[in-house]
Scaffold this active site. Structure first.
Site, PDB file in Angstrom:
ATOM      1  NE  ARG A 171      -6.044   1.830  -0.310  1.00 23.01           N
ATOM      2  CZ  ARG A 171      -6.030   2.979   0.345  1.00 23.01           C
ATOM      3  NH1 ARG A 171      -4.924   3.414   0.905  1.00 23.01           N
ATOM      4  NH2 ARG A 171      -7.129   3.692   0.446  1.00 23.01           N
TER       5      ARG A 171
ATOM      6  NE  ARG B  57      -9.857  13.008   2.948  1.00 20.94           N
ATOM      7  CZ  ARG B  57      -9.678  11.688   3.019  1.00 20.94           C
ATOM      8  NH1 ARG B  57     -10.677  10.895   3.343  1.00 20.94           N
ATOM      9  NH2 ARG B  57      -8.513  11.162   2.743  1.00 20.94           N
TER      10      ARG B  57
ATOM     11  CG  HIS C  39     -12.698   3.733   2.917  1.00 29.00           C
ATOM     12  ND1 HIS C  39     -13.423   4.739   3.522  1.00 29.00           N
ATOM     13  CD2 HIS C  39     -11.405   3.978   3.194  1.00 29.00           C
ATOM     14  CE1 HIS C  39     -12.592   5.574   4.129  1.00 29.00           C
ATOM     15  NE2 HIS C  39     -11.355   5.132   3.942  1.00 29.00           N
TER      16      HIS C  39
ATOM     17  CD  GLU D 117      -8.916  -0.808   4.137  1.00 29.57           C
ATOM     18  OE1 GLU D 117      -8.481  -0.421   5.231  1.00 29.57           O
ATOM     19  OE2 GLU D 117      -9.195  -0.045   3.206  1.00 29.57           O
TER      20      GLU D 117
ATOM     21  N   GLY E 175     -10.143   8.492   7.769  1.00 34.71           N
ATOM     22  CA  GLY E 175     -11.098   8.707   6.669  1.00 34.71           C
ATOM     23  C   GLY E 175     -12.339   7.889   7.008  1.00 34.71           C
TER      24      GLY E 175
ATOM     25  CE  LYS F 220      -0.719   2.500   6.484  1.00 29.86           C
ATOM     26  NZ  LYS F 220      -2.116   2.752   6.363  1.00 29.86           N
TER      27      LYS F 220
ATOM     28  CG  ASP G 132      -6.770   9.541  18.660  1.00 31.93           C
ATOM     29  OD1 ASP G 132      -7.739   8.963  19.193  1.00 31.93           O
ATOM     30  OD2 ASP G 132      -5.672   8.985  18.443  1.00 31.93           O
ATOM     31  CG  MET G 133     -13.804   8.814  18.744  1.00 35.93           C
ATOM     32  SD  MET G 133     -14.707  10.388  18.637  1.00 35.93           S
ATOM     33  CE  MET G 133     -15.223  10.433  16.921  1.00 35.93           C
TER      34      MET G 133
ATOM     35  CG  ASN H 124      -1.843   1.107   1.338  1.00 34.61           C
ATOM     36  OD1 ASN H 124      -1.759   2.044   0.541  1.00 34.61           O
ATOM     37  ND2 ASN H 124      -2.741   1.055   2.295  1.00 34.61           N
TER      38      ASN H 124
ATOM     39  N   GLY I 150     -14.809   2.878  14.444  1.00 35.68           N
ATOM     40  CA  GLY I 150     -15.936   1.944  14.474  1.00 35.68           C
ATOM     41  C   GLY I 150     -15.669   0.704  15.309  1.00 35.68           C
ATOM     42  CD  GLU I 151     -11.801  -2.604  13.310  1.00 38.37           C
ATOM     43  OE1 GLU I 151     -10.813  -2.990  13.974  1.00 38.37           O
ATOM     44  OE2 GLU I 151     -11.785  -2.504  12.074  1.00 38.37           O
ATOM     45  CG  ASN I 152     -10.479   0.324  18.544  1.00 30.39           C
ATOM     46  OD1 ASN I 152     -10.288  -0.741  19.127  1.00 30.39           O
ATOM     47  ND2 ASN I 152      -9.893   0.628  17.412  1.00 30.39           N
TER      48      ASN I 152
END
Ligand code: AMP
Length: 403
Positions: free
Chosen positions: A96, A246, A185, A389, A217, A19, A287-288, A12, A337-339
């Site tokens: 990717r 964004r 995505h 991904e 994103g 990555k 950062d959430m 990627n 979403g996961e955390n």
């Protein structure tokens, strides 16, 4: 490719980073994972974890001039663990590629014509496709004999009906400049929608899923029977949800106003909307975790940023419920979403009339596995489904070279 070649290297390539993951397709085992950052600077950094060898993360710092040097450094790290790029066990390299335009709706073996077409798409993906191309060319130079496969972020969304993909602007102008909604995505939306069906014990063709990919994103998609019918990102990844940096959806006239009244240049507006908006623009943090910490301390700006983020998310859940007609599952994925349990709780709060609810104790569970967080009585399954991904790219690459 030899019969024993079961490994896929996934690359990627970003503008200043690469990555990578080396995956054994027999069972999806990660043999090595890593990241090269700040390519082109004096302080480049390579972090490599040889998982197969059970080794610790190895980090090296020092100037890495370009992608060519970066991939060579990665190859050296892999070779040190007996996993070099010259290994006969390597079946293919999967890349990717962010923008596949209208032409690439499937994973594609890369040849000169494919490279030319990816290059032709640079005007619609100026930040991403050039870096992806550099990664491909460098990998080809290192292993010219090996199949190299492009897996496109846009591909999964190619099934969107024309009425969802077209903007309501003059058709000739739109077509002349290839202006339409492509979505991004895609590998994540494909993987997560399939995994969600499996979690429900169903075939993807039997279920309608709203996928909420909430990372730095963020994008939502409506997936009907395994096919994407709408997604929130558009010509570029700027449209849709509120993201880390964004803005997501905005009245396009805001840009005219910024130009005419605030005197900003097109490039300045681009930077404002892509890099200085969203959560970071609203409250100074993207950062959430940090935003939640500030909210717990009573910080009003962080609270408002969170509320705006959730409001937009709810609007998309509502819109995609209407688009799908019947929703079987809502799946949360990616970093937020996961955390972030508070995000999931707030996004679904008040949607009981739509059959959606979150069970507080299930929502609080931390796990790397796909799981349901809705109470048994709820008509719609709400799920947390970790995305992968790289595995999806490796699987699509491997399937293609074995076809
Ligand atoms: P991604 O782009 O999928 O890697 O997601 C990155 C984002 O996930 C970060 O910017 C954070 O906002 C968010 N994130 C990661 N870990 C957590 C966590 N434990 N709690 C809340 N948010 C998190």
């Amino acid at each position: 490719m030899t019969a024993t070649a079961t490994r896929v290297l996934v690359l990627n390539s970003g503008s200043s980073s690469v990555k990578y993951q080396l995956i054994d397709m027999n069972d999806g085992t990660r043999l090595a994972v890593g990241l090269v950052e700040r390519i082109g600077e004096q302080t480049s950094r390579l972090a490599h974890t040889p998982l197969a060898a059970g080794g610790d993360k190895r980090e090296t710092e020092g100037a890495i001039a370009d992608h060519d040097a970066a991939l060579k450094a990665v190859a050296t790290e892999l070779a040190a663990d007996g996993l070099g790029l010259d290994s006969p066990q390597l079946a293919a390299i999967g890349h990717r590629v962010v923008h596949g335009g209208l032409k690439f709706t499937e994973p594609t073996v890369i040849d000169d014509a494919v490279l030319k077409e990816i290059e032709r798409l640079v005007p619609v993906a100026p930040l991403h496709n050039p870096a992806n191309l550099t990664g491909i060319r460098t990998a080809q130079a290192m292993r010219p004999d090996l199949p190299q496969v492009a897996v496109f972020d846009t591909a999964f969304h190619a099934t969107m009906p024309e009425y969802a993909a077209r903007y309501a602007i003059d058709v000739e102008t739109a077509d002349a400049h290839r202006i339409r909604r492509y979505g991004f995505h895609g590998t994540s939306h494909a993987y997560v929608s399939r995994k969600t069906a499996a979690l429900l014990g169903k075939d993807p063709s039997e279920v309608n899923v709203i996928v909420l990919h909430l990372g730095n994103g963020a994008s939502a998609s409506a997936v009907a029977g395994g096919r994407c019918v709408d997604t929130s990102m558009g010509l570029t990844p700027l449209e849709g949800l509120v993201m880390g940096t964004r803005s997501g959806d905005i009245d396009p006239a805001v840009t005219f106003h910024l130009k005419r009244v605030a005197g900003m240049s097109t490039d300045e507006i681009d930077v404002l909307l892509n890099k200085k908006s969203g959560l970071i623009g609203l409250c100074g943090d993207n950062d959430m975790r940090e935003i939640r910490r500030r909210i717990d301390e009573g910080d009003e700006r962080a609270r408002l940023a969170f509320d705006i983020y959730i409001h937009r998310l709810k609007k998309y859940i509502g819109a995609y419920s209407a688009v799908l007609g019947r929703v079987d599952a809502v799946a949360f994925t990616a970093g937020v979403g996961e955390n972030a349990a508070p995000v999931r709780e707030a996004a679904v709060a008040g949607l009981e009339e739509m059959g959606m609810a979150v069970d507080a104790s299930l929502n609080a569970v931390r796990s790397d596995e796909p799981r349901l967080i809705s109470p048994e009585y709820a008509r719609v399954a709400v799920a947390v489904v970790p995305t992968d991904e790289e595995l999806e790219i490796a699987q699509q690459t491997y399937a293609l070279v074995n076809a």
